[in-house]
Design an enzyme around this catalytic site. Structure first.
Site, PDB file in Angstrom:
ATOM      1  CD  GLN A 234      -2.226   1.217   3.094  1.00 31.22           C
ATOM      2  OE1 GLN A 234      -1.547   0.908   3.549  1.00 31.22           O
ATOM      3  NE2 GLN A 234      -3.532   1.431   3.045  1.00 31.22           N
TER       4      GLN A 234
ATOM      5  CD  GLU B 222      -4.756   0.495   6.213  1.00 37.61           C
ATOM      6  OE1 GLU B 222      -4.909   1.150   5.721  1.00 37.61           O
ATOM      7  OE2 GLU B 222      -3.823   0.355   7.199  1.00 37.61           O
TER       8      GLU B 222
END
Ligand SMILES: Cc1cc2nc3c(=O)[nH]c(=O)nc-3n(C[C@H](O)[C@H](O)[C@H](O)COP(=O)(O)OP(=O)(O)OC[C@H]3O[C@@H](n4cnc5c(N)ncnc54)[C@H](O)[C@@H]3O)c2cc1C
Length: 400
Positions: free
Chosen positions: A134, A252
C-alpha cells in the site's frame, strides 16, 4: 432429541472438514524465527513458508469467500468465512502473508475495478501468487494524507510517477502497489488525487528497507523516478482517489483489530498466556495484577460482542464508521497494555531479547510490546481515530 436443522448440520460438517484440513496440512514450525504478523516478514525463507501456506489454503477451497467465483473466489459465503477464520485462529495457524491484498485491496477492486481489472488481479492475489503493498504514506503526509506530493503525470500511453512513499509494508516482495498520487496539482487537495494499481517491476522504482525498533525489517521506503504506468492502472475515475482511499482505509481499519468474534479469539488466547505467565512469575495472587488482568478480560469480551453488533443493522446502520474505528482503536491499545503488563510481570527478564537462550517465552513479550506501538500508528493513529470518532460519530465540534 430434536432433529438437527440442515444448515446447522452443514455448518458443523464444514467446521469438521476445515479442522481436519488444518490439523493435516498446517506446515510444521520452521527452524527459523517466524514473524509475529504480516508487518514483519523480512527474509525470503519466512516469505516462502507463509506464501506456500496461503496457496495451500486457497487450493483447498478455504480462501476467497468474499470474492465471486468468476474472479477466482469461492462466492460470497460469510458463514463459511467465519468458520474458517475461527478454526485458523483456534489452531494458531500461520497468518496469510498477502493480508493487505486479501482484506483491503480485494474489496476495493471489487467496488471500483473494471471487469478486466477484476479478472486479471483477484485470483493471483487470493493464492498469494502476486503480493500487494500500500503506497499511501509519504515523509510529509501521514495523518494528513491529502497533502501528499507524489505525482502521476499523463503520458501518451499512460502515466509517469515521481515521488517518495514511506512505511510501505511488504514492498520488498510486492508485485503490485495500491498507489495514491496527485494527478492535478491545481485542483483542491482532495480533488487532485487519483488511485492507481501500480506494477512494482516498472523501471525507475527503488525499494529500500527500513529497520524497526525491534531490529527487524518488514517495511520500506519506495522512490519513483519517472516510473511508467499503463493507462489501465487507474482505478475508478480520475480525481476520485480520495474517496477510494477512504474506502480502502475503512476495510483496513475494520480488518486491523478485533472486529469479529473470530478475530477476538486471539485476544483470549493471549490472555490465557498472560495468566500462565502471572502464575509462573508468582504474581497471580497479587490483587493489582489480578485487577488489571480482569480488566483486560472484560474489554476482550466487549470486543468479541462486536460481531453481533455489526450484524444488527439497527445498531450499526446510522453510524457505519463507528464499529471498525472503535475496534481498531480499542484493540490496538488493548494489545499494547497486555504486552506491557507481561513485561512488568517479567521484570528485569523483559530485557532478555529474542535468541537469548534464557529469555522467557523466547523473548516474545518484549518483542510484542515494541511491535504494539506500530499497531496504534498504522492505519490511522489512536489520536486521529479519536478525532474522527469524536467529530463524525459523536458529532462533537471539529478539532482546531
Ligand atoms: C507498522 C506500520 C506499518 C505501516 N504500513 C504502511 C503501509 O503499508 N503503507 C502506507 O502507506 N503506510 C503505512 N504506515 C504508515 C501509517 O499509516 C502512518 O505512520 C500513520 O498514518 C501516521 O502518519 P505519520 O507517521 O506521518 O505521523 P504524523 O501524521 O506525522 O503524526 C505524528 C503524531 O502527531 C499526531 N497527530 C497528527 N495529526 C494530528 C491531529 N490532527 N490531531 C491529533 N494528533 C495528531 C499523530 O497521532 C502522531 O502521534 C505504516 C505504519 C506503521 C507503524
Amino acid at each position: 432429541m430434536p432433529a438437527m436443522l440442515p444448515c446447522r448440520a452443514m455448518s458443523e460438517a464444514f467446521e469438521r472438514e476445515v479442522r481436519e484440513f488444518i490439523a493435516r496440512e498446517r506446515p510444521p514450525r520452521p527452524e527459523f524465527k517466524l514473524p509475529q504478523t504480516f508487518l514483519e516478514v523480512e527474509s525470503k525463507e519466512q516469505f516462502d513458508y507463509l506464501r506456500a501456506w496461503q496457496a495451500k489454503v486457497y487450493d483447498a477451497g478455504y480462501l476467497g469467500f468474499d470474492v465471486p467465483e468468476a474472479y477466482g473466489g469461492r462466492g460470497i459465503q460469510p458463514d463459511k468465512k467465519r468458520i474458517v477464520e475461527r478454526e485458523l485462529a483456534r489452531a494458531r495457524a500461520p497468518f496469510f502473508v498477502n493480508t493487505i491484498a486479501l482484506t483491503w485491496v480485494a474489496p476495493t477492486i471489487l467496488t471500483y475495478g473494471t471487469e478486466a481489472q477484476k479478472q486479471r488481479l483477484l485470483r493471483p492475489l487470493l493464492r498469494a501468487d502476486e503480493i500487494w503493498c500500500q503506497g499511501f504514506s509519504e515523509p510529509g503526509a501521514g495523518s494528513d494524507l491529502a497533502s501528499l506530493t507524489t505525482r502521476a503525470e499523463a503520458t501518451s500511453d499512460g502515466w509517469s510517477v515521481t515521488g517518495h512513499k514511506v512505511w510501505t509494508t511488504l514492498a520488498h516482495f510486492a508485485k503490485w502497489m495500491i498507489l495514491l498520487a496527485r494527478t492535478d496539482p491545481t485542483a483542491h487537495k482532495y480533488a487532485g488525487l487519483s488511485y492507481f494499481l501500480f506494477p512494482m517491476d516498472a523501471p525507475g522504482v527503488s525499494v529500500q528497507p527500513l529497520i524497526k525498533m525491534t531490529g527487524e525489517g518488514g517495511f520500506n521506503q519506495v522512490v519513483f523516478d519517472s516510473a511508467p504506468m499503463p493507462q489501465d492502472a487507474l482505478l475508478g475515475e480520475l480525481g476520485q482517489g480520495w474517496a477510494i482511499a477512504m474506502t480502502t482505509l475503512m476495510f483496513e481499519r475494520g480488518a486491523a483489530e478485533g472486529s469479529s468474534s473470530e478475530r477476538a479469539a486471539p485476544f483470549f488466547e493471549q490472555l490465557a498466556r498472560l495468566v500462565e505467565l502471572a502464575r509462573r512469575t508468582g504474581r497471580s495472587e497479587d490483587p493489582v495484577f489480578r485487577d488489571r488482568i480482569a480488566q483486560l478480560w472484560l474489554e476482550a469480551q466487549a470486543l468479541a460482542f462486536a460481531t453481533p453488533r455489526a450484524e444488527a443493522a439497527a445498531l450499526n446502520a446510522e453510524r457505519p464508521l463507528a464499529l471498525p474505528l472503535m475496534n481498531k482503536l480499542v484493540g490496538s491499545e488493548w494489545n499494547q497494555r497486555l504486552a506491557e503488563l507481561a513485561c512488568e510481570l517479567l521484570g528485569p527478564e523483559a530485557g532478555l531479547w529474542l535468541g537469548e537462550p534464557s529469555a522467557p517465552d523466547g523473548g516474545e513479550w518484549p518483542r510484542a510490546y515494541m511491535n504494539s506501538f506500530g499497531m496504534t500508528i498504522g492505519g490511522g493513529t489512536s489520536e486521529i481515530l479519536r478525532n474522527i470518532l469524536g467529530e463524525r460519530v459523536l458529532g462533537l465540534p471539529k478539532s482546531k
